[in-house]
Every structure is written in structure tokens, then in C-alpha cells.
Write an enzyme that holds these catalytic residues in place. Structure first.
Site, PDB file in Angstrom:
ATOM      1  N   LYS A 275     -22.781 119.590 -40.705  1.00  0.00           N
ATOM      2  CA  LYS A 275     -23.117 120.998 -40.537  1.00  0.00           C
ATOM      3  C   LYS A 275     -24.424 121.166 -39.747  1.00  0.00           C
ATOM      4  CE  LYS A 275     -20.927 122.512 -44.847  1.00  0.00           C
ATOM      5  NZ  LYS A 275     -21.169 123.225 -46.121  1.00  0.00           N
TER       6      LYS A 275
ATOM      7  N   ASN B 156     -25.737 122.080 -47.223  1.00  0.00           N
ATOM      8  CA  ASN B 156     -25.480 120.836 -47.936  1.00  0.00           C
ATOM      9  C   ASN B 156     -24.987 119.715 -47.004  1.00  0.00           C
ATOM     10  OD1 ASN B 156     -22.846 121.618 -47.522  1.00  0.00           O
ATOM     11  ND2 ASN B 156     -22.344 121.892 -49.676  1.00  0.00           N
TER      12      ASN B 156
END
Length: 137
Positions: free
Chosen positions: A9, A112
């Protein structure tokens, strides 16, 4: 050979963790069969996370996922989905086992570091969302 999908991410890319994440997957016998870095638009992130559209975190998640570049990966190997999910750790990094990617590097439940498919069906949708048939090995 099982297939799954994972994303580093935007927070993982920003923290220079691309190699760390890939290395953890490879050290467990998994193969990165397709890989690309791209910057999702908000609309593309919304399409990818359409399954969560009714959830309260949908807008913040899609905004976050379009804030910076991501690395999309097609991963193959024996029990690929299970291994990737184990290496990532629980979605909430506070619940993630020590030594997992999220326990080691996440800063909150949304930021995360990684995404990973949770089923063969979601893996196939996610793989085809990011990789054409010509890009899949």
C-alpha cells in the site's frame, strides 16, 4: 500451484518497504509471478474495493489507496493465500502476531502496509483487476 494477490500500500511504498515485503514472501517459497507499480485514481481504488462500498471505512480507504503509488503482485506457490495472509498478520496491527509485516511496520488499522486476497475468488478478481492475461505468468 495456488495463486493470490497482494499490494504494498502507499504507506509501505513511502516507508521503502517494497523489497522487505517481497523478500518475506520469497523466503517462504512464494514466487512473484507478476509485479507492477502504479498510482491508482480515486475511481480505480473505488472499483477495486467495491465489495466494501457499504462499509463506513470505504471512503477513507479509497482516498488512502489513491494518495500515492502502490505495488501490485500476483503471487504463486503452495498454499499461497494462506501463506501471504499469515505473513501479513491481522488487519488490525495490534492483533497481528509478532514478526508479521503488519506487527512490524503498520501505524494504524488502515495504514497497515499490505493488502492480500482472502479467498480464491477474491484473488482471481483482484489479479484480473490489475493484470491482463498477457501479464500473468
Amino acid at each position: 500451484m495456488d495463486r493470490t494477490f497482494s499490494i504494498v500500500k502507499p504507506d509501505g511504498v513511502k516507508k521503502n518497504l517494497i523489497g522487505e515485503v517481497i523478500g518475506r514472501f520469497e523466503r517462504q517459497g512464494l514466487t512473484i509471478s507478476a509485479l507492477k507499480m502504479l498510482h491508482l485514481t480515486k475511481k480505480e481504488a473505488e472499483g477495486f474495493y467495491a465489495v466494501h462500498k457499504a462499509r463506513p471505512f470505504y471512503d477513507s480507504l479509497t482516498t488512502f489507496m489513491s494518495e500515492g503509488p502502490i505495488v501490485a503482485m500476483l503471487i504463486t506457490g503452495n498454499k499461497a493465500i494462506e501463506k501471504v495472509r499469515e505473513l501479513m498478520g491481522a488487519t488490525n496491527f495490534k492483533d497481528a502476531a509478532p514478526g508479521t509485516i503488519r506487527a512490524d511496520f503498520a501505524s494504524d488499522i488502515e495504514h497497515n502496509i499490505v493488502h492480500g486476497s482472502d479467498s480464491p475468488e477474491s484473488a482471481e478478481f483482484e489479479i484480473s483487476y490489475f493484470f491482463s492475461a498477457l501479464e500473468q505468468f
